[in-house]
Write a protein that holds these residues in place. Sequence first.
Motif, mmCIF file in Angstrom:
data_model
loop_
_atom_site.group_PDB
_atom_site.id
_atom_site.type_symbol
_atom_site.label_atom_id
_atom_site.label_comp_id
_atom_site.label_asym_id
_atom_site.label_seq_id
_atom_site.Cartn_x
_atom_site.Cartn_y
_atom_site.Cartn_z
ATOM 1 N N LEU A 3 0.840 -1.193 0.000
ATOM 2 C CA LEU A 3 0.000 0.000 0.000
ATOM 3 C C LEU A 3 0.875 1.241 0.000
ATOM 4 O O LEU A 3 1.968 1.245 0.564
ATOM 5 C CB LEU A 3 -0.905 0.039 1.235
ATOM 6 N N HIS A 4 0.351 2.292 -0.593
ATOM 7 C CA HIS A 4 1.057 3.570 -0.598
ATOM 8 C C HIS A 4 0.028 4.674 -0.423
ATOM 9 O O HIS A 4 -0.997 4.693 -1.093
ATOM 10 C CB HIS A 4 1.826 3.754 -1.910
ATOM 11 N N GLY A 5 0.284 5.585 0.492
ATOM 12 C CA GLY A 5 -0.629 6.698 0.702
ATOM 13 C C GLY A 5 -0.833 6.978 2.175
ATOM 14 O O GLY A 5 -0.295 6.291 3.053
ATOM 15 N N ASN A 6 -1.621 7.995 2.468
ATOM 16 C CA ASN A 6 -1.893 8.378 3.851
ATOM 17 C C ASN A 6 -2.886 7.416 4.482
ATOM 18 O O ASN A 6 -3.960 7.155 3.925
ATOM 19 C CB ASN A 6 -2.431 9.806 3.902
ATOM 20 N N CYS A 7 -2.520 6.896 5.655
ATOM 21 C CA CYS A 7 -3.316 5.871 6.339
ATOM 22 C C CYS A 7 -3.759 6.366 7.710
ATOM 23 O O CYS A 7 -3.025 7.110 8.377
ATOM 24 C CB CYS A 7 -2.496 4.597 6.528
ATOM 25 N N LEU A 8 -4.933 5.924 8.122
ATOM 26 C CA LEU A 8 -5.423 6.198 9.475
ATOM 27 C C LEU A 8 -5.905 4.889 10.074
ATOM 28 O O LEU A 8 -6.628 4.130 9.432
ATOM 29 C CB LEU A 8 -6.553 7.228 9.444
ATOM 30 N N ALA A 109 -4.780 -11.018 11.885
ATOM 31 C CA ALA A 109 -3.715 -10.046 11.671
ATOM 32 C C ALA A 109 -2.836 -10.527 10.521
ATOM 33 O O ALA A 109 -2.714 -11.730 10.268
ATOM 34 C CB ALA A 109 -2.900 -9.881 12.947
ATOM 35 N N ARG A 110 -2.215 -9.575 9.818
ATOM 36 C CA ARG A 110 -1.416 -9.964 8.667
ATOM 37 C C ARG A 110 -0.291 -8.984 8.413
ATOM 38 O O ARG A 110 -0.318 -7.843 8.869
ATOM 39 C CB ARG A 110 -2.298 -10.063 7.430
ATOM 40 N N GLN A 111 0.694 -9.452 7.669
ATOM 41 C CA GLN A 111 1.794 -8.601 7.257
ATOM 42 C C GLN A 111 1.423 -7.882 5.962
ATOM 43 O O GLN A 111 0.753 -8.448 5.101
ATOM 44 C CB GLN A 111 3.052 -9.425 7.030
ATOM 45 N N MET A 112 1.852 -6.639 5.840
ATOM 46 C CA MET A 112 1.676 -5.885 4.607
ATOM 47 C C MET A 112 2.749 -4.813 4.527
ATOM 48 O O MET A 112 3.305 -4.413 5.561
ATOM 49 C CB MET A 112 0.275 -5.276 4.520
ATOM 50 N N GLU A 113 3.040 -4.377 3.332
ATOM 51 C CA GLU A 113 4.008 -3.300 3.151
ATOM 52 C C GLU A 113 3.238 -1.992 3.009
ATOM 53 O O GLU A 113 2.404 -1.852 2.113
ATOM 54 C CB GLU A 113 4.875 -3.546 1.921
ATOM 55 N N ILE A 114 3.528 -1.038 3.886
ATOM 56 C CA ILE A 114 2.848 0.247 3.871
ATOM 57 C C ILE A 114 3.888 1.347 3.719
ATOM 58 O O ILE A 114 4.797 1.477 4.547
ATOM 59 C CB ILE A 114 2.027 0.472 5.153
ATOM 60 N N ASN A 115 3.769 2.102 2.656
ATOM 61 C CA ASN A 115 4.693 3.210 2.378
ATOM 62 C C ASN A 115 6.154 2.775 2.440
ATOM 63 O O ASN A 115 7.016 3.480 2.981
ATOM 64 C CB ASN A 115 4.428 4.372 3.341
ATOM 65 N N GLY A 116 6.394 1.582 1.914
ATOM 66 C CA GLY A 116 7.760 1.079 1.831
ATOM 67 C C GLY A 116 8.280 0.435 3.099
ATOM 68 O O GLY A 116 9.469 0.087 3.156
ATOM 69 N N HIS A 117 7.419 0.239 4.101
ATOM 70 C CA HIS A 117 7.843 -0.348 5.377
ATOM 71 C C HIS A 117 7.084 -1.646 5.636
ATOM 72 O O HIS A 117 5.881 -1.741 5.378
ATOM 73 C CB HIS A 117 7.595 0.630 6.528
ATOM 74 N N VAL A 200 9.976 -7.439 10.599
ATOM 75 C CA VAL A 200 8.866 -6.488 10.606
ATOM 76 C C VAL A 200 9.351 -5.193 11.259
ATOM 77 O O VAL A 200 9.923 -5.209 12.351
ATOM 78 C CB VAL A 200 7.659 -7.053 11.388
ATOM 79 N N GLU A 201 9.109 -4.074 10.594
ATOM 80 C CA GLU A 201 9.541 -2.794 11.143
ATOM 81 C C GLU A 201 8.533 -2.217 12.134
ATOM 82 O O GLU A 201 8.907 -1.714 13.193
ATOM 83 C CB GLU A 201 9.761 -1.795 10.001
ATOM 84 N N PHE A 202 7.238 -2.299 11.781
ATOM 85 C CA PHE A 202 6.207 -1.679 12.611
ATOM 86 C C PHE A 202 5.079 -2.671 12.883
ATOM 87 O O PHE A 202 4.497 -3.225 11.950
ATOM 88 C CB PHE A 202 5.619 -0.437 11.935
ATOM 89 N N PHE A 203 4.790 -2.880 14.151
ATOM 90 C CA PHE A 203 3.615 -3.638 14.563
ATOM 91 C C PHE A 203 2.523 -2.625 14.922
ATOM 92 O O PHE A 203 2.750 -1.734 15.751
ATOM 93 C CB PHE A 203 3.926 -4.505 15.782
ATOM 94 N N ILE A 204 1.350 -2.750 14.305
ATOM 95 C CA ILE A 204 0.240 -1.840 14.585
ATOM 96 C C ILE A 204 -0.959 -2.688 14.976
ATOM 97 O O ILE A 204 -1.624 -3.295 14.132
ATOM 98 C CB ILE A 204 -0.088 -0.949 13.364
ATOM 99 N N LEU A 205 -1.221 -2.753 16.284
ATOM 100 C CA LEU A 205 -2.268 -3.608 16.828
ATOM 101 C C LEU A 205 -3.246 -2.800 17.675
ATOM 102 O O LEU A 205 -3.066 -1.603 17.870
ATOM 103 C CB LEU A 205 -1.638 -4.748 17.634
#
Length: 250
Positions: A3-8, A109-117, A200-205
């Motif tokens: 994914l690429h873009g502003n996320c909330l 929960a799953r892994q994904m690439e967001i804005n290159g991370h 994984v660089e960022f865990f968002i839970l």
Amino acid sequence: MTLHGNCLFVSDAHFRTPPDAASEEREQKLVQLLRNQEGKLQHLFLLGDIFDYWFEYRDVVPKGYATLFACLKELNAQDVQIYYFTGNHDMWVEDYFTQTFGAIIYREARQMEINGHRCFVGHGDGLGGKQRRYMMIKRILNCRFNWWLYGMLHPRQSFAIARFCSQSSRESHDESMFVFRGEDEYQLQFARELLQTTDVEFFILAHRHIPTRYELSPGHLFFNTGDWLENFSYITFGTENPEPMLHTIS
């Protein structure tokens, strides 16, 4: 998924069914936040327990939430992609959000690439620790046959049962359950275990209702969205940000 873009990211609003005054006030706050993002947002992550209870019959959905749903409809019309990660209170989400708002539904929960991370995203219930009893109950509730059986009840009965169970569960909690326990947190233990095999660089839970930013090690951060019940906290992750940002509003 990339994914690429502003996320909330927002979670744990626990909107009541049917809504009461406090629930409607929280709903209005969330809608205001989302409308403030119009024209800037590309991805909206609903990380579970948005509703204190949700069950879709074939021809019936829970009463209320007109303001929130109108806002989600507007975002969908603006090509904002909505991702709904089901939680332990709204695991019975089916196709309403997909058909009405174009939402992509995830049940794990799953892994994904967001804005290159490299990110690991989800509600977070059941991750880490030896939560055997909880996971057994979750498997029972997630069983499609049991969904079908529960759907045989009249909506008035099923919603009454769900409200009673939810209220009983909430009353059994004490304040110590919502205190950050550092390295004793199950989600942190899960993150450290996953990092042994996956970078994984960022865990968002979510799930824990505790707004958290925690450094696991250099270059590896753990975040918890907190909740939209007491803290009114959320996370943004924009294309120009080196890492997700945790916010809390009054």
